[in-house]
Each structure stands twice: as C-alpha cells, then as structure tokens.
Design a protein around this motif. Sequence first.
Motif, PDB file in Angstrom:
ATOM      1  N   ARG A   5       0.850  -1.197   0.000  1.00  0.00           N
ATOM      2  CA  ARG A   5       0.000   0.000   0.000  1.00  0.00           C
ATOM      3  C   ARG A   5       0.882   1.242   0.000  1.00  0.00           C
ATOM      4  O   ARG A   5       1.848   1.345   0.754  1.00  0.00           O
ATOM      5  CB  ARG A   5      -0.896  -0.007   1.242  1.00  0.00           C
ATOM      6  CG  ARG A   5      -1.773   1.241   1.396  1.00  0.00           C
ATOM      7  CD  ARG A   5      -2.655   1.132   2.629  1.00  0.00           C
ATOM      8  NE  ARG A   5      -1.867   0.964   3.847  1.00  0.00           N
ATOM      9  CZ  ARG A   5      -1.339   1.976   4.546  1.00  0.00           C
ATOM     10  NH1 ARG A   5      -1.491   3.235   4.139  1.00  0.00           N
ATOM     11  NH2 ARG A   5      -0.662   1.739   5.658  1.00  0.00           N
ATOM     12  N   GLY A   7       1.354   4.414   1.260  1.00  0.00           N
ATOM     13  CA  GLY A   7       0.965   5.375   2.277  1.00  0.00           C
ATOM     14  C   GLY A   7      -0.521   5.345   2.573  1.00  0.00           C
ATOM     15  O   GLY A   7      -1.122   4.275   2.675  1.00  0.00           O
ATOM     16  N   LYS A   8      -1.108   6.541   2.663  1.00  0.00           N
ATOM     17  CA  LYS A   8      -2.535   6.642   2.979  1.00  0.00           C
ATOM     18  C   LYS A   8      -3.416   6.625   1.735  1.00  0.00           C
ATOM     19  O   LYS A   8      -4.618   6.898   1.820  1.00  0.00           O
ATOM     20  CB  LYS A   8      -2.792   7.927   3.783  1.00  0.00           C
ATOM     21  CG  LYS A   8      -2.257   7.856   5.201  1.00  0.00           C
ATOM     22  CD  LYS A   8      -2.420   9.165   5.949  1.00  0.00           C
ATOM     23  CE  LYS A   8      -1.387  10.192   5.518  1.00  0.00           C
ATOM     24  NZ  LYS A   8      -1.303  11.356   6.428  1.00  0.00           N
ATOM     25  N   THR A   9      -2.827   6.302   0.576  1.00  0.00           N
ATOM     26  CA  THR A   9      -3.630   6.214  -0.633  1.00  0.00           C
ATOM     27  C   THR A   9      -4.373   4.883  -0.666  1.00  0.00           C
ATOM     28  O   THR A   9      -4.166   4.015   0.180  1.00  0.00           O
ATOM     29  CB  THR A   9      -2.743   6.311  -1.893  1.00  0.00           C
ATOM     30  OG1 THR A   9      -2.042   5.066  -2.070  1.00  0.00           O
ATOM     31  CG2 THR A   9      -1.721   7.448  -1.774  1.00  0.00           C
ATOM     32  N   ASP A  10      -5.211   4.736  -1.671  1.00  0.00           N
ATOM     33  CA  ASP A  10      -5.881   3.449  -1.875  1.00  0.00           C
ATOM     34  C   ASP A  10      -5.173   2.650  -2.964  1.00  0.00           C
ATOM     35  O   ASP A  10      -5.746   1.731  -3.552  1.00  0.00           O
ATOM     36  CB  ASP A  10      -7.354   3.657  -2.243  1.00  0.00           C
ATOM     37  CG  ASP A  10      -7.535   4.470  -3.519  1.00  0.00           C
ATOM     38  OD1 ASP A  10      -6.514   4.929  -4.096  1.00  0.00           O
ATOM     39  OD2 ASP A  10      -8.683   4.648  -3.957  1.00  0.00           O
ATOM     40  N   ASN A 151      -3.883  11.550  -6.116  1.00  0.00           N
ATOM     41  CA  ASN A 151      -3.096  11.747  -4.899  1.00  0.00           C
ATOM     42  C   ASN A 151      -1.931  12.676  -5.181  1.00  0.00           C
ATOM     43  O   ASN A 151      -1.403  12.709  -6.301  1.00  0.00           O
ATOM     44  CB  ASN A 151      -2.544  10.413  -4.386  1.00  0.00           C
ATOM     45  CG  ASN A 151      -3.624   9.393  -4.102  1.00  0.00           C
ATOM     46  OD1 ASN A 151      -4.254   9.411  -3.045  1.00  0.00           O
ATOM     47  ND2 ASN A 151      -3.845   8.486  -5.051  1.00  0.00           N
ATOM     48  N   GLU A 169       1.657  16.222   5.352  1.00  0.00           N
ATOM     49  CA  GLU A 169       0.242  16.152   5.735  1.00  0.00           C
ATOM     50  C   GLU A 169      -0.455  17.497   5.555  1.00  0.00           C
ATOM     51  O   GLU A 169      -1.623  17.554   5.165  1.00  0.00           O
ATOM     52  CB  GLU A 169       0.112  15.684   7.186  1.00  0.00           C
ATOM     53  CG  GLU A 169       0.355  14.191   7.373  1.00  0.00           C
ATOM     54  CD  GLU A 169       0.088  13.730   8.794  1.00  0.00           C
ATOM     55  OE1 GLU A 169      -0.542  12.670   8.951  1.00  0.00           O
ATOM     56  OE2 GLU A 169       0.499  14.427   9.746  1.00  0.00           O
ATOM     57  N   ASN A 172      -1.545  17.848   2.054  1.00  0.00           N
ATOM     58  CA  ASN A 172      -2.307  16.694   1.584  1.00  0.00           C
ATOM     59  C   ASN A 172      -1.481  15.773   0.688  1.00  0.00           C
ATOM     60  O   ASN A 172      -2.029  15.086  -0.175  1.00  0.00           O
ATOM     61  CB  ASN A 172      -3.582  17.140   0.844  1.00  0.00           C
ATOM     62  CG  ASN A 172      -4.579  16.002   0.676  1.00  0.00           C
ATOM     63  OD1 ASN A 172      -4.630  15.076   1.480  1.00  0.00           O
ATOM     64  ND2 ASN A 172      -5.375  16.063  -0.386  1.00  0.00           N
ATOM     65  N   LYS A 174       0.698  12.423   0.141  1.00  0.00           N
ATOM     66  CA  LYS A 174       0.617  11.094   0.747  1.00  0.00           C
ATOM     67  C   LYS A 174       1.818  10.205   0.422  1.00  0.00           C
ATOM     68  O   LYS A 174       1.844   9.037   0.802  1.00  0.00           O
ATOM     69  CB  LYS A 174      -0.673  10.405   0.290  1.00  0.00           C
ATOM     70  CG  LYS A 174      -1.927  11.158   0.731  1.00  0.00           C
ATOM     71  CD  LYS A 174      -3.196  10.501   0.227  1.00  0.00           C
ATOM     72  CE  LYS A 174      -4.426  11.280   0.678  1.00  0.00           C
ATOM     73  NZ  LYS A 174      -5.686  10.678   0.158  1.00  0.00           N
ATOM     74  N   GLN A 198       3.899   9.723   9.616  1.00  0.00           N
ATOM     75  CA  GLN A 198       2.760  10.289   8.879  1.00  0.00           C
ATOM     76  C   GLN A 198       2.050   9.262   7.991  1.00  0.00           C
ATOM     77  O   GLN A 198       1.063   9.596   7.339  1.00  0.00           O
ATOM     78  CB  GLN A 198       3.235  11.444   7.993  1.00  0.00           C
ATOM     79  CG  GLN A 198       3.827  12.626   8.745  1.00  0.00           C
ATOM     80  CD  GLN A 198       4.310  13.703   7.788  1.00  0.00           C
ATOM     81  OE1 GLN A 198       3.512  14.470   7.235  1.00  0.00           O
ATOM     82  NE2 GLN A 198       5.616  13.761   7.554  1.00  0.00           N
ATOM     83  N   ASP A 199       2.557   8.029   7.959  1.00  0.00           N
ATOM     84  CA  ASP A 199       2.034   6.984   7.077  1.00  0.00           C
ATOM     85  C   ASP A 199       2.103   7.436   5.619  1.00  0.00           C
ATOM     86  O   ASP A 199       1.133   7.371   4.865  1.00  0.00           O
ATOM     87  CB  ASP A 199       0.594   6.613   7.448  1.00  0.00           C
ATOM     88  CG  ASP A 199       0.131   5.339   6.730  1.00  0.00           C
ATOM     89  OD1 ASP A 199       0.984   4.583   6.225  1.00  0.00           O
ATOM     90  OD2 ASP A 199      -1.104   5.116   6.658  1.00  0.00           O
ATOM     91  N   LEU A 200       3.292   7.880   5.214  1.00  0.00           N
ATOM     92  CA  LEU A 200       3.525   8.290   3.835  1.00  0.00           C
ATOM     93  C   LEU A 200       4.156   7.139   3.058  1.00  0.00           C
ATOM     94  O   LEU A 200       5.031   6.437   3.560  1.00  0.00           O
ATOM     95  CB  LEU A 200       4.481   9.491   3.781  1.00  0.00           C
ATOM     96  CG  LEU A 200       4.069  10.741   4.556  1.00  0.00           C
ATOM     97  CD1 LEU A 200       5.187  11.775   4.503  1.00  0.00           C
ATOM     98  CD2 LEU A 200       2.775  11.325   3.998  1.00  0.00           C
TER      99      LEU A 200
END
Length: 304
Positions: A5, A7-10, A151, A169, A172, A174, A198-200
């Motif tokens: 995955r 980072g925080k993307t889908d 993203n 963050e 925005n 990611k 930051q979950d990047l």
Amino acid sequence: MKYRRLGKTDLNVSVIGVGTWQFGGDWGKDFTQTEVDGILNRAKDLGINLIDTAECYGPHHMSESFIGNFLSRDNREDWVVASKFGHKWHDHWEHAWSAEAVKIQLEESLQALKTDYIDLYQFHSGSDEVFLNDDLWTMLDKAIQAGKIRNLGISIGANDNIFQTDKAEEVNAKAIQVVYNRLDQIPEKEVFPSCIKQDLGVLARVPLASGFLSGKYHPGVTFQDNVRKGLTREDIDKKLTLVEKIQKEEVPEGINMAQWALAWCLQHPAVTTVIPGCKSPEQIEMNAAAADLEFVKGDHPSSI
C-alpha cells in the motif's frame, strides 16, 4: 511480484516500478516507441504496475508522450501512473512553480499521457521557498476534486529535506520520493522516521546509485552519459572501489548485485517501492526478479 500500500492512498503498487527518466534521451540512448512498448509490455507481464515519470523527462513531455501512446493501447486501469511538476522543458529549460504555471503543466501532462487522471502528482525537487505557496496547493486540491489528480506527493530534491517531508500532511501529500540506495543512506536519519509517523508512501529513486551498484563496472571505467560523465575520475574510482568491497563482503554468493541492491532498499520498513530505470525488457526482467529476494533483518537479501 509483491505489492504494498502506498501510504494513505488506496493504491497498491508493485515493489518494483519503472523509472522512465531515460526515455527522455539523457541516459546515452534515444528511445523509439517500439522500444518503450516492449519494456512496458514486459513489465506488465511480470506484474509491475507502477510507472514514474515527469513532464521534464525529455523536451516537450517526451517520456510522458511515449507512456501515453502505450497507455492508449493498453488498459489504463491496470497502471499506477506517477508524474511530477515544477520544471518546463520545451525549447529551453525553465522552472514553473506558480499555481497558474503548474495548472498548465498538469493539462499538458494529461494530454501527453493520454489519460483523464494522474494517480500520483508530485512536487518535483523544488526549494522550500516555492514549496510554501498556498495558491499552488489550493489549485492542486481543486484538481483532485475535479478528478484530474488522485493523490499528491513530494519528490524531495535533497534526501535530507525534512522540512518538506514534515509538512506533507499539511499539503495533503501522501507519498515522498527520495534518493535512497546502499551508497546513500541519508534518508534513514530523519526523512524515513517522518514518513513512518505520517504513514507516507516512499518511492526510492536511484536505487542502483546511477548504475554504480549494478556490479557491471570497475575502477578505471569511463562514462559518456550526461549524468556520470560529469563526475571526476577520483569520485568514480572511489565509488567503484566501495562497490567492490560491498560486493565481496555483503552480497551473498550467487546473487546478482543489482537485484540485491534493489532488495536492500526494500528491506527498510519505510520504503514502499523502488523505481529503477531500464533500457530493455531484459533489464525489466532482472529488476522484477528482485521482488523474489527477501531481506532478513540483520542479514543480507537472500533467495527465498
């Protein structure tokens, strides 16, 4: 192929991607569409789904245009396309950081890539001064709302740029793209801890250290490409002497050094994917095989 995955993307991206700076002609070779198609078709066959490019990779969006021509004949949904903004190379090279200039770049990149959207659109190695531009990030957020960007990311120019990394963050973003390889471990000190916090997602560029970690070169070699020919004789031999030491002391017997170097990057918990360049389907095959090497913490990458 393995996937992680981003980072925080889908987005789930292959741990081995395709870096496409070379398609712009600066790596000592001019590419044809047929050659690019062969590389990307082979990449897809091997499960690679990530392509990284930029509007300034070659004049007039050359790399993006090659990719766009390929995508127009393939299934766009099968690919994660990452591009970048901030520099313009048409009749001459220039920077373009204003919100209006980047808006134009985005439209040109979409046209060159023959797509309605870019999966990851990255701030491309700009200074902290141009990074701090609320109008720019507001415009990019509107482009996300319009579906043109999925993203945002930041490709930091200096691999110790913690200022932009820490502010990801806030804008925005990611994902972070950064130079990282066995010869250059600077991101481990501050950038990677910030990315984890930051979950990047992390895209490791230049994972083979501009070919020095390929295992193909030895002290005394001369380079003709635009990147390495600018290095001094002393710098080249110093790097290659270190590489010989690494190959002797760290790379397990029977393991290809380039594959080991890619797997070495992937062992760090912050790294999502590596994006080596390639000149041929054969190089894509070699790169992809690195996904079948596993790095055991405290040990070296070894064959599963």
